[in-house]
Design a protein around this motif. Structure first.
Motif, PDB file in Angstrom:
ATOM      1  N   UNK A   1      -0.181   1.595  14.076  1.00 51.85           N
ATOM      2  CA  UNK A   1       1.024   1.352  13.296  1.00 51.85           C
ATOM      3  C   UNK A   1       0.783   1.658  11.818  1.00 51.85           C
ATOM      4  N   UNK A   2      -0.361   1.178  11.305  1.00 52.36           N
ATOM      5  CA  UNK A   2      -0.732   1.529   9.932  1.00 52.36           C
ATOM      6  C   UNK A   2      -0.799   3.035   9.767  1.00 52.36           C
ATOM      7  N   UNK A   3      -1.364   3.684  10.763  1.00 51.30           N
ATOM      8  CA  UNK A   3      -1.567   5.131  10.681  1.00 51.30           C
ATOM      9  C   UNK A   3      -0.242   5.861  10.500  1.00 51.30           C
ATOM     10  N   UNK A   4       0.750   5.519  11.322  1.00 48.43           N
ATOM     11  CA  UNK A   4       2.007   6.266  11.218  1.00 48.43           C
ATOM     12  C   UNK A   4       2.831   5.846  10.010  1.00 48.43           C
ATOM     13  N   UNK A   5       2.578   4.643   9.496  1.00 49.02           N
ATOM     14  CA  UNK A   5       3.324   4.228   8.306  1.00 49.02           C
ATOM     15  C   UNK A   5       2.807   4.895   7.038  1.00 49.02           C
ATOM     16  N   UNK A   6       1.489   5.153   7.014  1.00 51.44           N
ATOM     17  CA  UNK A   6       0.905   5.612   5.746  1.00 51.44           C
ATOM     18  C   UNK A   6       0.493   7.080   5.740  1.00 51.44           C
TER      19      UNK A   6
ATOM     20  N   UNK B   1       0.833  -1.201   0.000  1.00 56.61           N
ATOM     21  CA  UNK B   1       0.000   0.000   0.000  1.00 56.61           C
ATOM     22  C   UNK B   1       0.864   1.246   0.000  1.00 56.61           C
ATOM     23  N   UNK B   2       1.920   1.223   0.828  1.00 59.03           N
ATOM     24  CA  UNK B   2       2.796   2.391   0.906  1.00 59.03           C
ATOM     25  C   UNK B   2       3.324   2.737  -0.482  1.00 59.03           C
ATOM     26  N   UNK B   3       3.744   1.698  -1.222  1.00 54.81           N
ATOM     27  CA  UNK B   3       4.278   1.964  -2.559  1.00 54.81           C
ATOM     28  C   UNK B   3       3.193   2.400  -3.527  1.00 54.81           C
ATOM     29  N   UNK B   4       2.044   1.696  -3.456  1.00 57.60           N
ATOM     30  CA  UNK B   4       0.966   2.015  -4.404  1.00 57.60           C
ATOM     31  C   UNK B   4       0.453   3.431  -4.179  1.00 57.60           C
TER      32      UNK B   4
ATOM     33  N   UNK C   1       9.934   2.865   7.869  1.00 57.22           N
ATOM     34  CA  UNK C   1      10.096   1.437   8.149  1.00 57.22           C
ATOM     35  C   UNK C   1       9.517   1.140   9.524  1.00 57.22           C
ATOM     36  N   UNK C   2       9.155  -0.126   9.693  1.00 56.13           N
ATOM     37  CA  UNK C   2       8.699  -0.537  11.018  1.00 56.13           C
ATOM     38  C   UNK C   2       9.838  -0.306  11.996  1.00 56.13           C
ATOM     39  N   UNK C   3       9.554   0.281  13.137  1.00 54.59           N
ATOM     40  CA  UNK C   3      10.594   0.468  14.143  1.00 54.59           C
ATOM     41  C   UNK C   3      11.333   1.789  14.048  1.00 54.59           C
ATOM     42  N   UNK C   4      10.974   2.635  13.083  1.00 57.04           N
ATOM     43  CA  UNK C   4      11.584   3.966  13.035  1.00 57.04           C
ATOM     44  C   UNK C   4      11.244   4.718  14.318  1.00 57.04           C
ATOM     45  N   UNK C   5      12.265   5.351  14.897  1.00 55.35           N
ATOM     46  CA  UNK C   5      12.080   5.958  16.218  1.00 55.35           C
ATOM     47  C   UNK C   5      10.995   7.037  16.218  1.00 55.35           C
ATOM     48  N   UNK C   6      11.014   7.888  15.181  1.00 51.19           N
ATOM     49  CA  UNK C   6      10.035   8.979  15.171  1.00 51.19           C
ATOM     50  C   UNK C   6       8.609   8.428  15.069  1.00 51.19           C
TER      51      UNK C   6
ATOM     52  N   UNK D   1       5.937  14.463   7.787  1.00 48.92           N
ATOM     53  CA  UNK D   1       6.371  14.914   6.472  1.00 48.92           C
ATOM     54  C   UNK D   1       7.165  13.873   5.700  1.00 48.92           C
ATOM     55  N   UNK D   2       7.785  12.961   6.415  1.00 52.69           N
ATOM     56  CA  UNK D   2       8.682  12.021   5.745  1.00 52.69           C
ATOM     57  C   UNK D   2       7.939  11.216   4.660  1.00 52.69           C
ATOM     58  N   UNK D   3       8.552  11.021   3.477  1.00 50.72           N
ATOM     59  CA  UNK D   3       7.899  10.231   2.414  1.00 50.72           C
ATOM     60  C   UNK D   3       7.521   8.843   2.930  1.00 50.72           C
ATOM     61  N   UNK D   4       6.348   8.387   2.581  1.00 53.27           N
ATOM     62  CA  UNK D   4       5.882   7.155   3.200  1.00 53.27           C
ATOM     63  C   UNK D   4       6.655   5.924   2.739  1.00 53.27           C
ATOM     64  N   UNK D   5       7.268   5.997   1.569  1.00 50.67           N
ATOM     65  CA  UNK D   5       8.042   4.823   1.138  1.00 50.67           C
ATOM     66  C   UNK D   5       9.337   4.686   1.924  1.00 50.67           C
ATOM     67  N   UNK D   6       9.755   5.766   2.588  1.00 47.92           N
ATOM     68  CA  UNK D   6      11.006   5.687   3.365  1.00 47.92           C
ATOM     69  C   UNK D   6      10.773   5.251   4.802  1.00 47.92           C
TER      70      UNK D   6
END
Lengths: 264, 278
Positions: free
Chosen positions: B211-216, B192-195, B244-249, B237-242
């Motif tokens: 988790x879905x919320x902060x990833x997408x 989904x992130x890529x699409x 990853x699970x476990x990113x501190x922010x 702001x970070x691009x969603x394709x960048x």
């Protein structure tokens, strides 16, 4: 301290799982016919009340070669074809109207609720007065008997179509016609086909009843006449033909179902 | 038969990048009978952004999504959109449903065809669009399979393919991963992130999974318990394709959102009759 003995944990989930054994079904019918034949041959069963299977087979054979079978069967098939088709067409349309439109829903529910429990055979004399003793009254009897179960199964099928699928159609801006023909109709089809199974046997029932009230040709008339003349072999022969007719309908419908509901 | 395969995103050319529509929700309230479900919602979504609606169960997030996409009439307030809708767009506001909403009597290809058949498309264009989206979601080999033969993850891939086939201006995703098992959910989340990133359509995404919320999400819209109000909007702001699970922010934001809704979620959990969430 007593010695600890090891025991096997017993299996307790036996039974409650009947299996289908088609061979046993056929074998039990054959066995019954055989018993019947033996009973007749030994003189235990009076041929006047219940002729032997062989006699019945001979009667069917005679009426087949003499063309009498076809004369009656064709008349009956024609009435069923017309009556069933008419009742089904009107019933399916009414069922869709009932399942789709508020204005049709309650009036039709009231109408169907009152008339559905009425035995349609009771209407045969009325139809004879309205449509005459000929074909039309018989076809009307079958049609009305087919109509009610069709309305009910169609409306139930339309209502059973999952709301989320209709919503899907709306969310993609499909036309009303597309939603009805591509989502509701296929969704209602299983219920409609189950209804057809009922209406086909209802149509045989009403056919025979109508033909017994006033007909020269047709299986009902044939059976009634054979009874009047105490020709029980012909009478049972006629009943066997009706049974085969019913089986043929069920088989035909099974083929249609397998084709249309392949996705299941 | 259940088909389970790993799906790779085919490196095909995505539908042309578009800005999508800007969405604005103004003074929106909704009630079911006496039940106040949404109250005074104000929200604006930038073109091409993903807004994720989160909140305790029964907060009306699905109701809000249905109102935004025109499947439900609000009691008060309105939703407006601004921007160009591309000529090749067949259905501007397009949903992906939690329960997939696939016609069981149509094949994968047939289910996508369904939403294109009412449009003025030649048979060849329609076939091309179907193949294109099936390639995009790695379903090309399953075109003739029936939904009953597919796993939940594959069914939702059909759902997203169908949505992309109409070249939507806004994607409305109603808990698209909630009906899936945990593993399919992880796989689909990455896809989904890529699409979503590639399609660059304005997207409204409802989930109860933070988790879905902060990833997408570019915008995480936190709703309060009934009556649903906007409690806070958090931008990422970070691009969603960048991501990853476990990113501190992301973990930090997730914890913050959980703090916001935790108490209300506990109350909602003990409540009888979960009305209004659907």
């Amino acid at each position: 301290m007593p010695a600890i003995t090891e025991r096997v944990v017993p299996f307790r989930a036996r039974g409650f799982a009947p299996r289908d054994l088609p061979v046993m079904g056929a074998a039990s019918i054959a066995g019954l016919v055989l018993l019947w034949q033996i009973g007749s041959s030994l003189g235990w069963i009076s041929p006047v009340f219940l002729p032997a299977p062989l006699q019945v087979a001979q009667a069917i054979y005679r009426m087949t070669v003499s063309g009498e079978l076809w004369r009656h069967l064709s008349a009956s098939l024609w009435r069923i074809a017309l009556g069933w088709t008419l009742g089904t067409l009107i019933g399916v349309s009414a069922g869709f109207a009932m399942g789709l439109f508020t204005l049709a829903r309650s009036p039709m529910q009231a109408f169907v609720g009152i008339l559905f429990p009425v035995p349609k055979i009771a209407l045969v004399p009325l139809f004879v007065i309205w449509f005459g003793i000929d074909e039309a009254s018989k076809i009307a009897t079958i049609a009305i008997g087919v109509f009610f179960p069709t309305v009910i199964s169609t409306a139930a099928g339309v209502e059973a179509v999952q709301k989320n699928l209709i919503r899907l159609g709306q969310s993609f801006n499909l036309t009303r016609w597309s939603i009805i023909t591509k989502i509701i109709l296929p969704g209602a089809l299983p219920s409609m086909l189950a209804g057809f199974r009922i209406t086909l046997s209802v149509s045989i029932l009403l056919l025979v009843a109508a033909e017994m009230i006033g007909a020269q040709r047709g299986l009902g008339a044939y059976i009634l006449r054979a009874g009047d003349l105490f020709q029980t072999d012909q009478l049972i022969g006629g009943v066997v033909v009706l049974a085969v007719l019913g089986l043929a309908f069920v088989g035909l419908l099974g083929l249609v179902e397998r084709r249309l509901l392949r996705w299941r | 038969m259940s088909v389970a395969v790993s799906v790779k995103l085919a490196p095909v050319v995505a539908p042309p990048a578009r800005g999508g529509l800007a969405l604005k929700v103004a003074g929106l309230s909704h009630r079911y009978g006496n039940l106040n479900v949404l109250e005074d919602i104000e929200l604006s979504i930038e073109p091409g952004n993903v807004a994720v609606l989160v909140g305790p169960s029964g907060c009306g997030k699905s109701t809000l999504l249905n109102i935004i996409g025109g499947l439900l009439e609000p009691t008060a307030g309105k939703v407006t959109c601004a921007g160009e809708i591309a000529d090749d767009c067949i259905n501007p506001f397009t949903y992906v449903f939690q329960d997939f909403a696939l016609l069981p009597w149509r094949t994968v290809g047939g289910n996508i065809s369904l939403v294109l058949e009412d449009a003025r498309l030649s048979a060849r264009d329609r076939a091309r669009r179907i193949d294109e989206v099936l390639d995009l979601t790695g379903l090309a080999d399953f075109k003739d399979a029936y939904p009953a033969q597919l796993s939940g993850g594959m069914r939702q891939r059909v759902g997203i393919s169908r949505a992309l086939s109409v070249r939507p201006a806004c994607l409305m995703m109603d808990e698209p991963l909630s009906a899936l098992d945990a593993q399919s959910r992880l796989l689909l989340l990455e896809e989904f992130a890529q699409i979503i990133d590639r399609a660059r359509t304005t997207t409204v995404y409802v989930t109860h999974n933070l988790n879905e919320a902060v990833r997408l999400g570019h915008q995480i819209v936190v709703l309060s318990r009934r009556p649903g109000r906007v409690k806070e909007i958090i931008g990422i702001d970070r691009p969603i394709t960048e991501r990853r699970a476990g990113d501190a922010d992301l973990i930090e934001i997730e914890a913050h959102v959980w703090d916001l809704i935790r108490n209300e979620a506990a109350i909602a959990d003990k409540e009888l009759g979960h009305a209004g969430d659907h």
